[in-house]
Design an enzyme around this catalytic site. Structure first.
Site, PDB file in Angstrom:
ATOM      1  N   ASP A 199       0.900  -1.146   0.000  1.00 55.09           N
ATOM      2  CA  ASP A 199       0.000   0.000   0.000  1.00 55.09           C
ATOM      3  C   ASP A 199       0.937   1.194   0.000  1.00 55.09           C
ATOM      4  O   ASP A 199       1.563   1.500   1.022  1.00 55.09           O
ATOM      5  CB  ASP A 199      -0.872   0.021   1.267  1.00 55.09           C
ATOM      6  CG  ASP A 199      -1.854   1.182   1.225  1.00 55.09           C
ATOM      7  OD1 ASP A 199      -1.425   2.303   0.900  1.00 55.09           O
ATOM      8  OD2 ASP A 199      -3.039   0.970   1.511  1.00 55.09           O
ATOM      9  N   HIS A 200       1.075   1.847  -1.149  1.00 59.40           N
ATOM     10  CA  HIS A 200       2.183   2.809  -1.255  1.00 59.40           C
ATOM     11  C   HIS A 200       2.015   3.994  -0.303  1.00 59.40           C
ATOM     12  O   HIS A 200       2.976   4.690  -0.023  1.00 59.40           O
ATOM     13  CB  HIS A 200       2.406   3.248  -2.702  1.00 59.40           C
ATOM     14  CG  HIS A 200       1.425   4.241  -3.229  1.00 59.40           C
ATOM     15  ND1 HIS A 200       0.189   3.882  -3.708  1.00 59.40           N
ATOM     16  CD2 HIS A 200       1.490   5.585  -3.354  1.00 59.40           C
ATOM     17  CE1 HIS A 200      -0.443   4.971  -4.102  1.00 59.40           C
ATOM     18  NE2 HIS A 200       0.312   6.030  -3.903  1.00 59.40           N
ATOM     19  N   HIS A 262      -5.760   2.793   1.162  1.00 58.07           N
ATOM     20  CA  HIS A 262      -4.976   3.958   1.597  1.00 58.07           C
ATOM     21  C   HIS A 262      -5.605   4.682   2.803  1.00 58.07           C
ATOM     22  O   HIS A 262      -4.925   4.955   3.788  1.00 58.07           O
ATOM     23  CB  HIS A 262      -4.809   4.959   0.457  1.00 58.07           C
ATOM     24  CG  HIS A 262      -4.210   4.384  -0.788  1.00 58.07           C
ATOM     25  ND1 HIS A 262      -3.241   3.411  -0.768  1.00 58.07           N
ATOM     26  CD2 HIS A 262      -4.423   4.638  -2.105  1.00 58.07           C
ATOM     27  CE1 HIS A 262      -2.886   3.109  -2.011  1.00 58.07           C
ATOM     28  NE2 HIS A 262      -3.601   3.832  -2.838  1.00 58.07           N
TER      29      HIS A 262
END
Ligand code: BG6
Length: 517
Positions: A199-200, A262
């Site tokens: 999950d950047h 996110h």
């Protein structure tokens, strides 16, 4: 002592450290082979390869490491490298491009034409990899429905060595059932410690800084609860539209694309209890407790506690833009949401009774991601002429992007003689002014954490499933009550219903203009 750099805070970082980069940006990682499935995809060219180049340029990557793009397209190594070079030029700032570095980076790259679901190409991949025992990362930047099949192929082709890891790009599934299936299928081949669900947002500097803010400062914790905080808002606003990803996005929508991962991950870091140490399972356990304490939004509550929106034609930065339905790859009567806002709670001792408002959307007024912690008002005013309501309560704004920083809104005395006049002023910590160095892209950190075998900033299986479990009743409720997205003009803050939702609670969204712009 002015400053102390606390390096390698993650115990796992000790594993695999083979030196320190000349640029002082942390340890270099051991030599690796990075195999990217979906090697000609948008994410690979826009994020993965530019980020790998940047880590290479910063001296963090051993120059014997290899990057192998794999996909169905028929391309020679040379043709692939040409496309990589184009992507680097398009997606990296000019001053980060250096001819010698580019040449050396391209020399590390090769390409394998491969049918992920069939037989073709797997022998070539095996021959390219050889029997090296270096770290081998299989990055699955593909559609999630083939994560399981690719893992089975890797096993059948005997490509998994002792130091192999697999990276799963989001979205992991389309709902709880498909997520469970993917986790099960991948888990048949790889151990949980070798599975990196990315999950950047967790790789973003300012998101990690939340941990520093909360747990490296004694100031906030005593106030970090519903007795002193009135509510919290988390906003991820984008000005971009679907950017040529219509085919994917139209089946996903903002709730699946952004909130399920996110926004909930950021919320976990805001709401979690202090872990006993910054170690993988300790952090994940605390995040998991938040996810399992999320107040459910029951199907029948979706009308009051969620808002869906879809952008219509409007203007961004003064330029006209088309509406969602006119974007390429979108079905003419699509009812996919490009905006969602919702109200939830965390049912535990710390947060009982205090709302969290989450909001995200495409084609909004500005690109801003921020966390707004709204404190309660002082209980009593000692200032003549000011009621306690007129003393604006403190607000802590943690700006995730752009212009990362922390702003604390406080009441202060206006300078000058005469009566004591009070005014709100902002204490401003700007990361770019404080740390005059390039802020790395989230993927740079995460791509190397995979090589290091450091999974703290990745999602554990139960986190992904808990997030889907919470999301599903909202999706079901929208369907059952036929909640179609409300239109909003591109370049605004979403449908008016989103403003109405928070105003019903006598609150408002924090939409102030970024003070640094
Ligand atoms: C991705 C979503 O995960 O995050 C995109 O799929 C979105 O739709 C992107 O645009 C936003 O990331 P960032 O880093 O630009 O905020």
């Amino acid at each position: 002592m002015a400053e102390k750099a606390v390096q390698n805070g993650f115990p796992e970082f000790a594993a695999g450290i083979s030196g320190t980069s000349p640029q002082g940006r942390g340890p270099t990682v051991p030599p690796f082979d990075y195999i990217i499935f979906g090697g000609t995809g948008d994410l690979t060219f826009r994020k993965l390869l530019p980020s790998l180049y940047s880590t290479f340029r910063d001296g963090l990557v051993d120059r014997s490491s290899r990057i192998i793009g794999a996909s169905r397209s028929a391309l020679s190594d040379e043709a692939y490298r040409t496309r990589v070079m184009e992507a680097l030029s398009r997606h990296l700032p000019k001053d980060e491009m250096d001819q010698d570095d580019c040449r050396a980076f391209l020399a590390q790259i090769s390409y394998v034409e491969l049918d992920a679901l069939g037989q073709a190409g797997w022998e070539n991949l095996a021959a390219t990899l050889g029997d090296s025992d270096r770290v081998r990362v299989f990055y699955l930047a593909t559609s999630p429905d083939i994560f399981g099949p690719i893992c089975r192929q890797l096993k059948n082709a005997d490509l998994i060595n002792d130091k192999s890891r697999v990276v799963l790009e989001k979205p992991i599934g389309h709902d709880l059932g498909t997520a469970r299936q993917i986790n099960h299928d991948v888990g048949q081949v790889f151990d949980e410690q070798a599975i990196f669900r990315i999950d950047h947002y967790l790789g973003k500097e300012s998101v990690q800084n939340l941990l520093a803010l909360r747990f490296a400062n004694a100031l906030f914790d005593p106030l970090w609860n519903s007795r002193y905080i009135e509510h919290i808002q988390i906003t991820v606003a984008e000005t971009v539209g679907v950017e040529g990803r219509g085919g994917y996005y139209d089946h996903a929508g903002a709730l699946r694309d952004m909130v399920q991962n996110h926004l909930l991950q950021v919320m976990c870091l805001v709401a979690m209890e202090p872990p006993s140490q910054l170690a993988t399972e300790a952090v994940r356990d605390e995040k998991m407790k938040v996810l399992s304490s999320l107040g459910p939004i029951a199907r029948e509550e979706v009308l009051n506690r969620t808002v869906r929106g879809q952008y219509s034609a409007g203007a961004i930065g003064g330029q006209p833009v088309v509406g969602y339905l006119e974007e390429p790859g979108i079905t003419a009567d699509s009812d996919t949401e490009t905006f969602v806002s919702l109200k939830t709670e965390v049912h535990n001792w710390r947060w009982a009774g205090m709302p969290f408002y989450l909001r995200t959307g495409k084609r909004l007024a500005t690109k801003t991601s921020e966390i707004v912690v709204q404190f309660r008002a002082v209980p009593h005013s000692i200032f003549p002429g000011y009621s306690s309501q007129e003393l604006l309560p403190n607000k802590l704004v943690i700006r995730v992007q752009p212009n990362e920083g922390v702003h604390l809104h406080m009441m202060t005395k206006e300078p000058g003689p005469g009566g004591l006049r009070l005014r709100e002023a902002v204490l401003n910590l700007s990361f770019s002014d404080t740390f005059k160095q390039r802020s790395p892209d989230a993927y740079e950190r995460l791509l190397l954490d995979v090589v290091r075998g450091a999974p703290t900033l990745f999602m554990r299986r139960d986190e992904v499933e808990a997030a889907w479990k919470w999301i599903e009743p909202i999706l079901d409720g929208w369907q059952e009550y036929n909640v179609r997205p409300k239109p909003y003009v591109a370049g605004t803050w979403g449908p008016s219903a989103s403003v109405a939702m928070i105003e019903r609670d006598y609150r408002s969204w924090h939409d102030e203009v970024d003070p640094e712009r």
